[in-house]
Motif scaffolding. Structure first.
Motif, PDB file in Angstrom:
ATOM      1  N   GLN A 232       0.843  -1.477  -0.065  1.00  0.00           N
ATOM      2  CA  GLN A 232       0.065   0.157   0.057  1.00  0.00           C
ATOM      3  C   GLN A 232       0.708   1.265  -0.119  1.00  0.00           C
ATOM      4  OE1 GLN A 232      -2.894  -0.021   3.229  1.00  0.00           O
ATOM      5  NE2 GLN A 232      -3.522  -2.235   2.757  1.00  0.00           N
ATOM      6  N   LEU A 233       1.757   1.266   0.792  1.00  0.00           N
ATOM      7  CA  LEU A 233       2.670   2.359   0.960  1.00  0.00           C
ATOM      8  C   LEU A 233       3.464   2.633  -0.385  1.00  0.00           C
ATOM      9  CD1 LEU A 233       3.730   4.628   2.943  1.00  0.00           C
ATOM     10  CD2 LEU A 233       5.784   3.034   3.496  1.00  0.00           C
ATOM     11  N   ARG A 234       4.047   1.679  -1.127  1.00  0.00           N
ATOM     12  CA  ARG A 234       4.606   1.545  -2.492  1.00  0.00           C
ATOM     13  C   ARG A 234       3.841   2.221  -3.470  1.00  0.00           C
ATOM     14  NH1 ARG A 234       7.492  -3.334  -0.918  1.00  0.00           N
ATOM     15  NH2 ARG A 234       9.706  -2.994  -0.573  1.00  0.00           N
ATOM     16  N   ALA A 235       2.351   1.631  -3.206  1.00  0.00           N
ATOM     17  CA  ALA A 235       1.323   2.077  -4.391  1.00  0.00           C
ATOM     18  C   ALA A 235       0.842   3.484  -4.086  1.00  0.00           C
ATOM     19  CB  ALA A 235       0.052   1.337  -4.052  1.00  0.00           C
ATOM     20  N   LYS A 236       1.085   4.199  -2.994  1.00  0.00           N
ATOM     21  CA  LYS A 236       0.799   5.577  -2.851  1.00  0.00           C
ATOM     22  C   LYS A 236       1.868   6.717  -3.068  1.00  0.00           C
ATOM     23  CE  LYS A 236      -2.485   5.059   1.234  1.00  0.00           C
ATOM     24  NZ  LYS A 236      -2.748   5.505   2.640  1.00  0.00           N
ATOM     25  N   ARG A 237       3.065   5.888  -2.972  1.00  0.00           N
ATOM     26  CA  ARG A 237       4.318   6.681  -3.193  1.00  0.00           C
ATOM     27  C   ARG A 237       4.401   6.732  -4.746  1.00  0.00           C
ATOM     28  NH1 ARG A 237       8.539   5.892   0.740  1.00  0.00           N
ATOM     29  NH2 ARG A 237       6.973   7.184   1.855  1.00  0.00           N
ATOM     30  N   ALA A 238       4.007   5.616  -5.240  1.00  0.00           N
ATOM     31  CA  ALA A 238       4.272   5.485  -7.070  1.00  0.00           C
ATOM     32  C   ALA A 238       3.044   6.483  -7.452  1.00  0.00           C
ATOM     33  CB  ALA A 238       3.949   4.028  -7.219  1.00  0.00           C
ATOM     34  N   LYS A 240       2.246   9.237  -6.444  1.00  0.00           N
ATOM     35  CA  LYS A 240       2.688  10.820  -6.416  1.00  0.00           C
ATOM     36  C   LYS A 240       3.833  10.801  -7.245  1.00  0.00           C
ATOM     37  CE  LYS A 240       0.690  11.162  -1.662  1.00  0.00           C
ATOM     38  NZ  LYS A 240       1.077  11.626  -0.315  1.00  0.00           N
ATOM     39  N   ASN A 241       4.784   9.827  -7.158  1.00  0.00           N
ATOM     40  CA  ASN A 241       5.934  10.125  -7.991  1.00  0.00           C
ATOM     41  C   ASN A 241       6.619   8.713  -8.367  1.00  0.00           C
ATOM     42  OD1 ASN A 241       8.711  10.718  -8.860  1.00  0.00           O
ATOM     43  ND2 ASN A 241       9.466  11.281  -6.754  1.00  0.00           N
ATOM     44  N   LYS A 242       6.248   8.434  -9.830  1.00  0.00           N
ATOM     45  CA  LYS A 242       6.614   7.161 -10.326  1.00  0.00           C
ATOM     46  C   LYS A 242       8.030   6.707  -9.981  1.00  0.00           C
ATOM     47  CE  LYS A 242       2.689   7.268 -13.576  1.00  0.00           C
ATOM     48  NZ  LYS A 242       2.247   7.462 -14.950  1.00  0.00           N
ATOM     49  N   ASP A 243       8.909   7.628 -10.003  1.00  0.00           N
ATOM     50  CA  ASP A 243      10.294   7.125  -9.909  1.00  0.00           C
ATOM     51  C   ASP A 243      10.621   7.040  -8.658  1.00  0.00           C
ATOM     52  OD1 ASP A 243      10.761   7.804 -12.731  1.00  0.00           O
ATOM     53  OD2 ASP A 243      11.158   9.795 -12.406  1.00  0.00           O
ATOM     54  N   GLN A 244       9.782   7.050  -7.493  1.00  0.00           N
ATOM     55  CA  GLN A 244      10.377   6.835  -6.250  1.00  0.00           C
ATOM     56  C   GLN A 244       9.149   5.910  -5.613  1.00  0.00           C
ATOM     57  OE1 GLN A 244      13.039   7.624  -4.446  1.00  0.00           O
ATOM     58  NE2 GLN A 244      12.289   6.564  -2.805  1.00  0.00           N
ATOM     59  N   GLN A 245       9.665   4.645  -5.685  1.00  0.00           N
ATOM     60  CA  GLN A 245       8.592   3.584  -4.822  1.00  0.00           C
ATOM     61  C   GLN A 245       9.260   2.913  -3.627  1.00  0.00           C
ATOM     62  OE1 GLN A 245       6.990   0.969  -7.846  1.00  0.00           O
ATOM     63  NE2 GLN A 245       7.011   2.567  -9.361  1.00  0.00           N
ATOM     64  N   ASN A 246      10.536   3.271  -3.454  1.00  0.00           N
ATOM     65  CA  ASN A 246      11.292   2.245  -2.169  1.00  0.00           C
ATOM     66  C   ASN A 246      10.715   2.946  -0.987  1.00  0.00           C
ATOM     67  OD1 ASN A 246      12.828   0.634  -4.025  1.00  0.00           O
ATOM     68  ND2 ASN A 246      14.329   2.115  -4.058  1.00  0.00           N
ATOM     69  N   ILE A 247      10.692   2.052   0.078  1.00  0.00           N
ATOM     70  CA  ILE A 247      10.516   2.684   1.121  1.00  0.00           C
ATOM     71  C   ILE A 247      11.431   2.951   2.193  1.00  0.00           C
ATOM     72  CG2 ILE A 247       8.081   1.806   1.089  1.00  0.00           C
ATOM     73  CD1 ILE A 247       8.847  -0.580   2.700  1.00  0.00           C
ATOM     74  N   THR A 248      11.640   3.748   3.124  1.00  0.00           N
ATOM     75  CA  THR A 248      12.735   4.251   3.877  1.00  0.00           C
ATOM     76  C   THR A 248      12.926   3.109   5.169  1.00  0.00           C
ATOM     77  OG1 THR A 248      11.717   5.629   5.513  1.00  0.00           O
ATOM     78  CG2 THR A 248      12.480   6.389   3.240  1.00  0.00           C
ATOM     79  N   ALA A 249      14.081   3.014   5.489  1.00  0.00           N
ATOM     80  CA  ALA A 249      14.646   2.275   6.652  1.00  0.00           C
ATOM     81  C   ALA A 249      13.569   2.662   7.967  1.00  0.00           C
ATOM     82  CB  ALA A 249      16.012   2.378   7.086  1.00  0.00           C
ATOM     83  N   LEU A 250      13.299   3.757   8.176  1.00  0.00           N
ATOM     84  CA  LEU A 250      12.496   4.156   9.390  1.00  0.00           C
ATOM     85  C   LEU A 250      11.011   3.644   8.945  1.00  0.00           C
ATOM     86  CD1 LEU A 250      12.134   5.777  11.942  1.00  0.00           C
ATOM     87  CD2 LEU A 250      11.459   7.683  10.463  1.00  0.00           C
ATOM     88  N   GLU A 251      10.596   3.611   7.846  1.00  0.00           N
ATOM     89  CA  GLU A 251       9.278   3.146   7.404  1.00  0.00           C
ATOM     90  C   GLU A 251       9.280   1.532   7.550  1.00  0.00           C
ATOM     91  OE1 GLU A 251       7.657   6.513   4.192  1.00  0.00           O
ATOM     92  OE2 GLU A 251       9.018   4.773   3.526  1.00  0.00           O
ATOM     93  N   VAL A 252      10.338   0.972   7.183  1.00  0.00           N
ATOM     94  CA  VAL A 252      10.432  -0.506   7.456  1.00  0.00           C
ATOM     95  C   VAL A 252      10.401  -0.925   8.971  1.00  0.00           C
ATOM     96  CG1 VAL A 252      11.931  -2.440   7.023  1.00  0.00           C
ATOM     97  CG2 VAL A 252      11.693  -0.895   5.265  1.00  0.00           C
TER      98      VAL A 252
END
Length: 352
Positions: A232-238, A240-252
């Motif tokens: 869900q987080l990657r989908a929301k990020r994609a 907003k920004n198709k080039d940025q789909q990775n989640i950060t260490a803090l989010e993990v």
């Protein structure tokens, strides 16, 4: 190096770091789980911090790290095996989902039920291969506690004999002094292994395997939550920004903590039963509180201690497991990213 092997090695590395950081809490929690307390004798045993200080006072710092060596081995093997097979089964599930999409069935994504099956299969393989290691770790963590209980039982027997005039006052005084002078003997991995073998043979190394297999639902629930939230987080990020789909260490870290919290609350009673079965049975002088198997343990625990005993030490476990899982996932994801970077560089070098 395959993605499955990379995830396995990263999981082992993350698991070792998390284990070292949180091991004192794990030691205290195992002792809380295996402590027999009758309905009438139940009392407040203080916070985890208070109990850690008690262990340090009576056994020194090494007491908090009893069984650390086999535990680190177990963690490395367990996390490595789990993440390796998890990635293998995950790759297979994703391939099936993609094939179904080509046939016009589904959107190509893996469903929640499939994630549960993937995690359950990986967890079952892990439990069957690593259970002997955790039997030894539990024995070593509760060894001092077991010896203390044995001494207390001997003391009660002496006092009873004295009250029945079986022992003279001078003999009682001498024997009580001898008991007071006893100190826990050094207890290494080989000694623990010999003890388990002498008690139950080879099958003794798989004590608690039934609740452990049922507890496969813990990482299954955990990974279902993680995969769903990450997706869900990657989908929301994609979006907003198709080039940025990775989640950060803090989010993990946050996702891992939330997932482990939910899984731990659901399966904690099984963890208590498993620890009781794997601990030295002489931890209680009362034969009625020794367990021959999973069902026998559950029945006796309910009868002698009530349902509350299934949640002994849960607060300590939540703190330890949630923090450990968060560190593990954060470190693992960073190690996987490092591997990906190194793999890409090696490909570039080959083509150049």
């Amino acid at each position: 190096m395959s993605s499955a092997l990379a995830n396995g090695l990263a999981g082992a590395g993350g698991g070792i770091i998390a284990q070292i950081i949180t091991y004192p809490l794990q030691t205290v929690n195992t002792r809380q789980q295996t402590e027999r307390v009758s309905r009438e004798g139940r009392d407040s045993r203080g916070s985890a911090l208070f109990q850690i200080l008690q262990v340090v006072r009576s056994e020194g710092l090494p007491g908090l790290y009893s069984g650390l060596k086999p535990s680190l081995l177990g963690t490395a093997v367990s996390q490595g095996v789990y993440y390796y097979f998890y990635q293998v089964f995950k790759n297979r599930a994703e391939a099936i989902a993609a094939a179904n999409k080509k046939r016009g069935r589904g959107d190509g994504s893996v469903g929640m039920l499939s994630w549960l099956v993937v995690a359950a299969l990986a967890g079952s393989v892990n439990v069957l291969l690593t259970n002997p290691i955790w039997v030894l770790v539990t024995r070593m963590q509760t060894h001092t506690q077991a010896e203390r209980k044995i001494v207390e039982a001997k003391r009660e027997t002496l006092l009873k004999e004295a009250s029945q005039s079986v022992l003279t006052a001078s003999s009682l005084e001498v024997q009580l002094a001898e008991l007071d002078s006893l100190k826990p003997h050094p207890y290494g991995t080989l000694q623990a292994a010999r003890e388990v073998y002498n008690e139950s043979g080879v099958t003794g190394f798989w004590k608690g395997v039934i609740p452990a297999l049922i507890m496969v639902s813990n990482p299954s629930i955990q990974f279902m939550i993680i995969e769903s939230l990450s997706k869900q987080l990657r989908a929301k990020r994609a979006a907003k920004n198709k080039d940025q789909q990775n989640i950060t260490a803090l989010e993990v870290f946050i996702i891992g903590a939330f997932a482990k919290l939910g899984a731990t609350v659901c399966t904690y009673p099984l963890l208590v039963v498993k620890s009781r079965l794997q601990a030295k049975q002489e931890i209680s002088g009362n034969v009625s509180l020794r367990y021959s198997g999973t069902v026998d343990a559950i029945i006796k625990m309910i009868h002698h201690e009530g349902f509350r005993c299934f949640y002994q030490g849960m607060r300590t476990k939540i703190v330890q497991s949630v923090f450990a899982a968060s560190v593990l996932f954060m470190v693992k994801e960073e190690l996987v990213k490092v591997y990906a970077v190194l793999a890409n560089k090696s490909k570039v070098n080959v083509y150049n």
